[in-house]
Design an enzyme around this catalytic site. Structure first.
Site, PDB file in Angstrom:
ATOM      1  N   GLU A  42       0.817  -1.208   0.000  1.00  0.00           N
ATOM      2  CA  GLU A  42       0.000   0.000   0.000  1.00  0.00           C
ATOM      3  C   GLU A  42       0.854   1.263   0.000  1.00  0.00           C
ATOM      4  OE1 GLU A  42      -3.391  -0.650   3.051  1.00  0.00           O
ATOM      5  OE2 GLU A  42      -1.943  -2.276   3.250  1.00  0.00           O
ATOM      6  N   CYS A  71       2.734  -5.505  16.397  1.00  0.00           N
ATOM      7  CA  CYS A  71       2.043  -4.508  17.225  1.00  0.00           C
ATOM      8  C   CYS A  71       0.538  -4.789  17.233  1.00  0.00           C
ATOM      9  CB  CYS A  71       2.316  -3.104  16.706  1.00  0.00           C
ATOM     10  SG  CYS A  71       4.073  -2.653  16.738  1.00  0.00           S
ATOM     11  N   CYS A  81      -2.171   1.809   7.562  1.00  0.00           N
ATOM     12  CA  CYS A  81      -1.423   0.845   6.754  1.00  0.00           C
ATOM     13  C   CYS A  81      -1.853  -0.587   7.041  1.00  0.00           C
ATOM     14  CB  CYS A  81       0.078   1.015   6.969  1.00  0.00           C
ATOM     15  SG  CYS A  81       0.613   0.919   8.677  1.00  0.00           S
TER      16      CYS A  81
END
Length: 349
Positions: free
Chosen positions: A92, A116, A336
């Site tokens: 992306e 994360c 993202c």
């Protein structure tokens, strides 16, 4: 099988072109055609002899990136592109039209291995790191679009999918190539690089002595909270990360940005704000508060506007420079990883 030369600097190009025994100036011409004029075929390079163009076409490819999908925000300020490379891997890239110019957010890896809890990029892990040419292809894709409006990419942030410090050599080669006059002549001062806290990478970047802005994804004021939401903290504790950030700011004279995603009842309390103020006291730094972007795969939620404002007020009273990030592209899931995850689901179905 033809060799892809997109992403080579003039030194690498000269090596690839050795069998053709070309004068040195031809190397620069070819680089300018690829990186400044957008040529993807040697037949477009009209200042090269026709016979040479045919020989080069038979020997080399100029592989860039193919658009798979595009999302545009309702306000027209943010566009998100899913770009695919020759091996089918997609990443992306986001264009953000800011008051101060056009900013592109690029990915440095396809997916991310950092794990994360709040990030969609980590859901499917990392497929692979990107090459310098693939990162350049992301930028040039956006730049080509902007040229049609007589505009250009003004700033660049390496904050898309992936951890730049885990692809350090290719990332630096890409930034050096972008800076070359035969490429985009892009100023290092217009680059921001984000890391989840890979401490050795911060020290390496500091020694490059380049005026690149460093953003550190902190997202917690202590190890207890950070351990839960950022696995990287189990390797490099928060004190090590903040120490590295402080030294980076002192050496480069560039203000370090600490990114802090606010997650309801996880890291958004008044005690967290006070602890963060103490942690960053005296640093040449800025805190960028980011209300969490909902990710369907994660059960983490956005705090109320009142809690967000209270957090900011506490930092400000403690003389910590802080801002709440202006949100762009929320309606197109511009965080993202989200578009890539959807694409992967559809193609696995």
């Amino acid at each position: 099988m033809k060799t892809n030369i997109f992403g080579l600097d003039t030194e690498g190009l000269a090596e690839a072109l050795k069998p053709f025994k070309l004068p040195a100036y031809r190397t620069k011409q070819i680089a300018e055609w690829m990186y400044q004029k957008g040529a993807v075929h040697f037949s477009d390079m009209t200042n090269l002899p026709k016979k040479l163009r045919e020989e080069l076409e038979a020997a080399f490819d100029i592989n860039r990136a193919k658009l798979v999908e595009q999302w545009d925000s309702s306000d027209g300020k943010t566009s998100k592109y899913l770009l695919e490379f020759n091996d089918g891997v997609a990443v992306e890239t986001v264009l953000m039209r800011q008051p101060y110019g056009n900013s592109v957010c690029i990915s440095t890896q396809a997916g991310c291995a950092m794990g994360c809890a709040f990030c969609a990029s980590t859901v499917n892990g990392v497929a692979r790191s990107l090459t310098r040419g693939e990162m350049l292809a992301e930028v040039l894709f956006i730049d080509d679009l902007l040229k049609k409006e007589d505009k250009k990419v003004d700033t660049m942030v390496l904050m898309g999918s992936g951890e730049p410090m885990m692809n350090y050599d290719e990332v630096m080669a890409f930034l050096h190539l972008m800076h070359e006059p035969y490429c985009k002549n892009f100023s290092y001062r217009n680059v921001a690089l984000s890391t989840s806290g890979v401490v050795p990478g911060i020290y390496r970047l500091m020694e490059e002595n380049l005026p690149i802005t460093l953003s550190i994804s902190l997202h917690a004021p202590n190890d207890t909270v950070r351990d839960k939401i950022m696995p990287v903290n189990k390797k490099w504790k928060i004190a090590e990360v903040v120490k590295a950030g402080k030294l980076y700011g002192e050496k480069t004279k560039r203000r370090v940005t600490y990114e802090y995603i606010l997650i309801e009842n996880v890291n958004d309390g008044e005690e967290h704000a006070r602890e963060l103020s103490h942690l960053l006291h005296g640093q040449l730094a800025n805190v960028n508060l980011i209300p969490i972007n909902p990710v369907t795969e994660r059960a983490l939620f956005r705090p109320s506007a009142e809690r967000i404002q209270r957090f900011l007020d506490i930092l400000t009273r403690q003389h910590i420079s802080a801002t709440i990030r202006k949100e762009m592209g929320t309606d197109i899931q511009a965080a993202c990883g989200q578009l890539r995850n959807q694409y992967m689901k559809e193609n696995d179905a």
